[in-house]
Design an enzyme around this catalytic site. Sequence first.
Site, PDB file in Angstrom:
ATOM      1  CG  HIS A   1      -0.379   0.264   2.521  1.00 18.42           C
ATOM      2  ND1 HIS A   1      -0.091  -0.739   3.419  1.00 18.42           N
ATOM      3  CD2 HIS A   1      -0.023   1.413   3.139  1.00 18.42           C
ATOM      4  CE1 HIS A   1       0.402  -0.220   4.519  1.00 18.42           C
ATOM      5  NE2 HIS A   1       0.456   1.091   4.375  1.00 18.42           N
TER       6      HIS A   1
ATOM      7  CG  ASP B   1       0.017  -4.110   2.829  1.00 17.11           C
ATOM      8  OD1 ASP B   1       0.122  -3.571   1.703  1.00 17.11           O
ATOM      9  OD2 ASP B   1      -0.005  -3.452   3.889  1.00 17.11           O
TER      10      ASP B   1
ATOM     11  CB  SER C   1       3.141   1.942   6.110  1.00 16.86           C
ATOM     12  OG  SER C   1       1.953   2.028   6.845  1.00 16.86           O
TER      13      SER C   1
END
Length: 482
Positions: A119, A149, A222
């Site tokens: 992402h 992911d 992230s």
Amino acid sequence: MKKLSNYFVYAMCILAIAFSAGAFMKVYANNVPSQPVDLTYAAEKALPAVVHIKYLQNSKVQTVDVQSNPFGDFFDPFGFFGNPNSGGTQKRQVQTPKKEGAGSGVIISADGYIVTNNHVVEGADELTVTLNDNREFSARIIGTDKTTDLALIKIDGKDLPTLPIGDSNKLKVGEWVLAVGNPFNLNSTVTAGIVSAKARSLGANGIESFIQTDAAINAGNSGGALVNTQGELVGINAMLYSQTGSYSGYGFAIPTTIMNKVVADIKQYGTVQRAVLGIAGTDVNKHYDSQKAQGKEVDFGTMEGIYIDSVEDGSAGSEAGLEKGDVITEIDGKKVTKIAELQEYLANKRPGDKVTVTYLHNKKSNKATVTLKNQQGNTNVVKNADLDVLGGNFREVNDTEKNQLNISYGLMVTKINNGALKDAGINKGFIIQRVNDASMKTIDDLQKAVKEASVSKDPVLYIQGMYPTGKKAYFAVPLENN
């Protein structure tokens, strides 16, 4: 004298007890594992290898369907004058805004391979990587995996700082860890906490077995590193739990046991080789609670394991004899109590691998050897197909063709060679407008559709379009045998 000797005996007893207690305390203290509090070594190892990733998606012109004005440019509610805008939808072109974002990544090889989250990079037109020493590089995407992911990107460099990869299976709840990344564009930020839980499932990804930590993780973290006290990478920070959008107690990282397999497959095959058992299920205790809430009494013979809710026909699990209502308790002799633990174990397998499943059927223990399959139901290597598999050349329709056919986009087949298109009966001149319900405006759109379909459970392109005469046509184009 006798009285004095009694006092002496009492004193010696007390002294002996004191020495014994001291010795006991010393032995006990030596058996208690020491908890490290100095995390500077781990931070020094991690910081040079954790990078800042800047994401850019350029502004684009897109054709969208909008609700038509039922009155058109003038009042004609019954369409007597042939007004094309009377009701329904119409095509309009809109300019999408430029999108920018930021995240983190971890250098895992000295020649520039970087692991991050899918992402963080998905849909990017440009990726800029900034190292801890402020050097900047342009990055390209090597491969992505939405199911976990994770993404692998690369910069061109030599002798880059790396972070050694540790074994996330060895992590223990209560162990100290660092989260390293770039939250809120604050480069090179380190936060500390402990492992709060393992094999946590949140329903965010298709496959997940998160490491839960109370080390602060915020937007921008992230793709960053979760590091143990030895300065080893044990997880890729992926998400936070929050009801406000900012950190409120817990973050979650993808374990290196999953990361290693994804990276290896992307490098070797271009896509992840995913082995599936072909079952759907949940933790036994969760299923028990849901049944109890409905007033039902159930007894599975255990409160630990994975309750099988359904078994796919023709799957590896079906061929091994697994049935709805069975409870998986072990895989290859390893106890499994959560669906996330089973997913993490299978994530390290490839189609064709064999595993031994221990399960309860009517509360009786059974074992079965299972040959795992891919999502397409066989044991073949799954590869990303390229446009070459179609056996054709393509170009975007020009303005003249758009006006003549009253269309706003499409890809014309300019040449047909041997391949999937010819086998399906598609001829030169056909204009492809939609593939698997996605609009085909550019060659990149078609390339993306082919890649996604080739690794899906149903490797078929469902193509809609028309010929230059205006005749519309629909084709199903299998990719499996091409």
